[in-house]
Design an enzyme around this catalytic site. Structure first.
Site, PDB file in Angstrom:
ATOM      1  N   PRO A  19       0.792  -1.227   0.000  1.00 12.48           N
ATOM      2  CA  PRO A  19       0.000   0.000   0.000  1.00 12.48           C
ATOM      3  C   PRO A  19       0.829   1.284   0.000  1.00 12.48           C
ATOM      4  O   PRO A  19       1.860   1.377   0.695  1.00 12.48           O
ATOM      5  CB  PRO A  19      -0.799  -0.098   1.308  1.00 12.48           C
ATOM      6  N   ARG A  27       5.339  11.094  -2.171  1.00 10.55           N
ATOM      7  CA  ARG A  27       4.965  10.728  -0.803  1.00 10.55           C
ATOM      8  C   ARG A  27       6.153  10.945   0.140  1.00 10.55           C
ATOM      9  O   ARG A  27       7.192  10.289   0.001  1.00 10.55           O
ATOM     10  CB  ARG A  27       4.569   9.248  -0.783  1.00 10.55           C
ATOM     11  N   TYR A  32      11.158   8.818   1.987  1.00  7.14           N
ATOM     12  CA  TYR A  32      11.198   7.738   0.987  1.00  7.14           C
ATOM     13  C   TYR A  32      11.958   8.096  -0.290  1.00  7.14           C
ATOM     14  O   TYR A  32      12.088   7.271  -1.184  1.00  7.14           O
ATOM     15  CB  TYR A  32       9.761   7.320   0.629  1.00  7.14           C
ATOM     16  N   ASN A  84       8.186  -5.405  -0.451  1.00  4.21           N
ATOM     17  CA  ASN A  84       8.021  -4.259   0.431  1.00  4.21           C
ATOM     18  C   ASN A  84       6.525  -4.194   0.728  1.00  4.21           C
ATOM     19  O   ASN A  84       5.735  -3.747  -0.109  1.00  4.21           O
ATOM     20  CB  ASN A  84       8.499  -2.959  -0.214  1.00  4.21           C
ATOM     21  N   ALA A  87       2.827  -0.627   5.046  1.00  3.62           N
ATOM     22  CA  ALA A  87       2.282  -0.684   6.410  1.00  3.62           C
ATOM     23  C   ALA A  87       1.776  -2.080   6.780  1.00  3.62           C
ATOM     24  O   ALA A  87       1.714  -2.416   7.974  1.00  3.62           O
ATOM     25  CB  ALA A  87       1.156   0.336   6.541  1.00  3.62           C
ATOM     26  N   ASP A  97       0.977 -15.398   6.943  1.00  4.97           N
ATOM     27  CA  ASP A  97       0.567 -16.796   6.736  1.00  4.97           C
ATOM     28  C   ASP A  97       0.782 -17.223   5.288  1.00  4.97           C
ATOM     29  O   ASP A  97       1.152 -18.367   5.020  1.00  4.97           O
ATOM     30  CB  ASP A  97      -0.901 -16.990   7.141  1.00  4.97           C
ATOM     31  N   GLU A 108      12.383  -9.355   2.724  1.00 11.06           N
ATOM     32  CA  GLU A 108      11.590  -8.192   3.163  1.00 11.06           C
ATOM     33  C   GLU A 108      12.415  -6.927   2.950  1.00 11.06           C
ATOM     34  O   GLU A 108      13.574  -6.862   3.356  1.00 11.06           O
ATOM     35  CB  GLU A 108      11.247  -8.369   4.648  1.00 11.06           C
ATOM     36  N   HIS A 110      12.508  -2.534   3.007  1.00  8.31           N
ATOM     37  CA  HIS A 110      11.932  -1.220   3.329  1.00  8.31           C
ATOM     38  C   HIS A 110      12.907  -0.152   2.887  1.00  8.31           C
ATOM     39  O   HIS A 110      14.123  -0.294   3.069  1.00  8.31           O
ATOM     40  CB  HIS A 110      11.674  -1.083   4.833  1.00  8.31           C
ATOM     41  N   LEU A 111      12.374   0.897   2.318  1.00  7.40           N
ATOM     42  CA  LEU A 111      13.198   2.035   1.932  1.00  7.40           C
ATOM     43  C   LEU A 111      13.784   2.717   3.172  1.00  7.40           C
ATOM     44  O   LEU A 111      14.969   3.037   3.226  1.00  7.40           O
ATOM     45  CB  LEU A 111      12.362   3.043   1.143  1.00  7.40           C
ATOM     46  N   ARG A 117      12.184   4.568  13.397  1.00  7.81           N
ATOM     47  CA  ARG A 117      11.024   5.446  13.195  1.00  7.81           C
ATOM     48  C   ARG A 117      10.032   5.246  14.360  1.00  7.81           C
ATOM     49  O   ARG A 117      10.415   4.844  15.434  1.00  7.81           O
ATOM     50  CB  ARG A 117      10.409   5.160  11.821  1.00  7.81           C
TER      51      ARG A 117
HETATM   52  C1  DQA Z   1       7.973   1.186   4.279  1.00  3.26           C
HETATM   53  C2  DQA Z   1       7.926   1.412   5.793  1.00  3.26           C
HETATM   54  C3  DQA Z   1       6.531   1.201   6.323  1.00  3.26           C
HETATM   55  O1  DQA Z   1       6.502   1.433   7.725  1.00  3.26           O
HETATM   56  C4  DQA Z   1       5.563   2.157   5.664  1.00  3.26           C
HETATM   57  O2  DQA Z   1       4.249   1.924   6.117  1.00  3.26           O
HETATM   58  C5  DQA Z   1       5.635   2.118   4.183  1.00  3.26           C
HETATM   59  C6  DQA Z   1       6.949   2.042   3.552  1.00  3.26           C
HETATM   60  C7  DQA Z   1       9.370   1.522   3.684  1.00  3.26           C
HETATM   61  O3  DQA Z   1       9.611   1.149   2.544  1.00  3.26           O
HETATM   62  O4  DQA Z   1      10.169   2.187   4.350  1.00  3.26           O
HETATM   63  O5  DQA Z   1       4.638   2.224   3.488  1.00  3.26           O
HETATM   64  O6  DQA Z   1       7.724  -0.181   4.017  1.00  3.26           O
END
Ligand code: DQA
Length: 158
Positions: A19, A27, A32, A84, A87, A97, A108, A110-111, A117
């Site tokens: 999302p 954004r 990001y 990624n 949230a 699951d 996994e 994350h940017l 955070r």
């Molecule tokens: C994210 C970190 C998450 O906490 C956040 O909700 C995102 C982006 C990141 O790429 O840093 O949507 O996954």
């Protein structure tokens, strides 16, 4: 994993974005960055082609169920998933699951560095069922994950 007629490992990678990642570029750029999702996908695609990846596919969805289905359908079709989950990372047991149910390794991504955070971002409910987590390096989190996936496909059998 499959081999082609020369016995070379076939490499197929699925990149899933959760999302709000469709909004990258505008954004919260201070968190990001300014690259759009299209820019990131194009960078990954070029690097994958260079590395001899046979297929790299991309899906962004704002819907949990669509991501769950994409993970379910990855069985037998992909060697690796780069995810990624946005949230959903922090609360989606359904996603967790699905990852646990399907024998396709997941990295996994994350940017941002979720651990420095807000407290609610410190928990990843998917972390216990993925191969590993890369966070905090902006677009380089994706690139590192892709490089690792490519190396793993070449050297491992899950
Ligand atoms: C994210 C970190 C998450 O906490 C956040 O909700 C995102 C982006 C990141 O790429 O840093 O949507 O996954």
């Amino acid at each position: 994993m499959q081999s082609d007629t020369n016995g070379v490992n076939v490499k197929r990678i699925l990149v899933l974005h959760g999302p709000n990642l469709n909004l990258l570029g505008t954004r919260e750029p201070e968190v990001y960055g300014r690259m759009t999702l299209g820019d990131i996908n194009e960078l990954l695609r070029m690097r994958a082609v260079e590395a001899g990846v046979d297929a790299i596919d991309f899906l962004q969805s704002n819907y949990e169920g669509e991501l769950v289905e994409a993970i379910q359908k990855a069985r037998g079709r992909y060697d690796f998933i780069l995810l990624n989950a946005g949230a959903l990372t922090h609360y989606s047991i359904a996603l967790r699951d699905a990852i646990a149910a399907v024998p396709v390794p997941v990295i996994e991504i994350h940017l941002s560095n979720i651990h420095r955070r807000e407290e609610f971002r410190h928990t990843s409910v998917i972390a216990p069922v993925v191969m590993g987590q890369i966070c905090g390096f902006g677009v380089d989190s994706y690139i590192a994950a892709l490089d690792i996936a490519i190396r793993k496909i070449q050297t491992d059998t899950k």
